[in-house]
Design an enzyme around this catalytic site. Sequence first.
Site, short mmCIF file in Angstrom:
data_model
loop_
_atom_site.label_atom_id
_atom_site.label_comp_id
_atom_site.label_asym_id
_atom_site.label_seq_id
_atom_site.Cartn_x
_atom_site.Cartn_y
_atom_site.Cartn_z
N GLU A 156 0.85 -1.18 0.00
CA GLU A 156 0.00 0.00 0.00
C GLU A 156 0.89 1.24 0.00
O GLU A 156 1.96 1.22 0.63
CB GLU A 156 -0.88 0.07 1.26
CG GLU A 156 -2.08 -0.83 1.24
CD GLU A 156 -1.78 -2.19 1.85
OE1 GLU A 156 -0.75 -2.30 2.55
OE2 GLU A 156 -2.55 -3.14 1.62
N TYR A 168 7.85 2.22 -7.52
CA TYR A 168 7.14 0.94 -7.67
C TYR A 168 6.74 0.70 -9.14
O TYR A 168 6.86 -0.42 -9.63
CB TYR A 168 5.90 0.89 -6.77
CG TYR A 168 6.23 1.13 -5.30
CD1 TYR A 168 7.38 0.59 -4.74
CD2 TYR A 168 5.40 1.88 -4.48
CE1 TYR A 168 7.70 0.81 -3.41
CE2 TYR A 168 5.70 2.10 -3.14
CZ TYR A 168 6.86 1.57 -2.62
OH TYR A 168 7.16 1.79 -1.30
C1 COA Z 1 10.57 6.22 -1.42
C2 COA Z 1 12.05 6.14 -1.03
C3 COA Z 1 12.30 4.82 -0.28
C4 COA Z 1 12.90 6.17 -2.32
O1 COA Z 1 14.26 5.97 -1.95
P1 COA Z 1 15.47 6.69 -2.72
O2 COA Z 1 16.72 6.05 -2.28
O3 COA Z 1 15.39 8.15 -2.60
O4 COA Z 1 15.13 6.29 -4.24
P2 COA Z 1 16.15 6.04 -5.44
O5 COA Z 1 17.22 7.06 -5.44
O6 COA Z 1 16.56 4.62 -5.41
O7 COA Z 1 15.20 6.30 -6.70
C5 COA Z 1 14.51 5.22 -7.31
C6 COA Z 1 13.31 5.72 -8.08
O8 COA Z 1 12.37 6.35 -7.19
C7 COA Z 1 11.72 7.42 -7.87
N1 COA Z 1 12.16 8.68 -7.27
C8 COA Z 1 13.14 8.86 -6.36
N2 COA Z 1 13.23 10.17 -6.01
C9 COA Z 1 12.28 10.82 -6.75
C10 COA Z 1 11.88 12.18 -6.83
N3 COA Z 1 12.47 13.14 -6.10
N4 COA Z 1 10.86 12.50 -7.66
C11 COA Z 1 10.24 11.54 -8.39
N5 COA Z 1 10.57 10.22 -8.36
C12 COA Z 1 11.59 9.86 -7.54
C13 COA Z 1 12.19 7.34 -9.30
O9 COA Z 1 11.35 6.43 -10.00
C14 COA Z 1 13.59 6.75 -9.13
O10 COA Z 1 14.06 6.12 -10.30
P3 COA Z 1 14.84 7.03 -11.39
O11 COA Z 1 16.02 7.61 -10.66
O12 COA Z 1 15.23 6.07 -12.46
O13 COA Z 1 13.87 8.09 -11.84
C15 COA Z 1 12.48 7.35 -0.15
O14 COA Z 1 12.08 8.52 -0.81
C16 COA Z 1 11.89 7.36 1.25
O15 COA Z 1 12.42 6.76 2.19
N6 COA Z 1 10.75 8.08 1.43
C17 COA Z 1 10.08 8.18 2.73
C18 COA Z 1 9.41 6.89 3.12
C19 COA Z 1 8.42 6.42 2.06
O16 COA Z 1 7.65 7.20 1.49
N7 COA Z 1 8.43 5.09 1.81
C20 COA Z 1 7.50 4.45 0.89
C21 COA Z 1 6.26 4.14 1.62
S1 COA Z 1 5.11 3.21 0.60
#
Ligand code: COA
Length: 225
Positions: A156, A168
Amino acid sequence: MSAARNIPHTTQMPYALRPMQERDLTQAAEIERDAFPTLFPPTSFRRELKNRLARYLVAWRLDDPLELTRQPSESPTRINRIWRSAASLWNGRPIAWQPGKPYIVGFVGAWYMHDEAHIVSVGVRSDYRGFGIGELLLIGAIEQAQKRRMQAVTLEVRISNYIAQNLYKKYGFRKMGVRKGYYSDNREDALIMTTPAINHVSYRQELRSLVESHQNRWGAADRIL
Ligand SMILES: CC(C)(COP(=O)(O)OP(=O)(O)OC[C@H]1O[C@@H](n2cnc3c(N)ncnc32)[C@H](O)[C@@H]1OP(=O)(O)O)[C@@H](O)C(=O)NCCC(=O)NCCS
């Protein structure tokens, strides 16, 4: 446990995956507070480690965070480490980490029920976002689900959380429905997102090419699942 090691790639990602351990619990709680500030009650990671249905992976930094601030002439004496640890407190840096312990930058947790893996949480420290760590954690969770012969991975996500939804979608999750008022803090709806059959040859190929692109962009990462 299995390890995707010795990947033929010239650069190494400075992070690696492994199962969460008891010594990671305080850092996991710290990351959860950072990633999900309104979550209540907090997850009992200690209980989750004992839960037969649950599996948690952590992403940890291969280098010692203290190395980054040490001058070339300095030797890593004990007093030096204590001083830097205190300085990091003063600077408002994360405090759950102790010198000599691996520095955890993110975690993912999944529950395995019947033939489906349910990702219950994925979070990365805010200072470390945007460096491929969230993607590495998701890769690990999907590979672990494949190993355990799950049919699909589901989760979710808040309707407003476009960043996580983008991640995702990149890995083939599709919107399957909505849970109205799912989140208790603001009654926000949740999107249910699910992968196609993860052990089908077409998904395996898709995942392999996504993992290759991740390695080409960020370096190869050890993944102990
Ligand atoms: C969601 C989360 C885990 C992503 O982790 P991250 O290490 O920053 O992500 P990554 O650097 O591996 O990026 C992977 C993909 O995420 C998406 N993404 C990451 N940052 C983004 C941004 N600022 N805007 C849009 N898409 C983004 C993109 O699809 C990206 O792939 P791409 O680089 O090819 O475009 C992180 O933002 C987080 O911890 N957020 C708070 C907790 C949360 O919301 N968890 C999910 C709950 S369901």
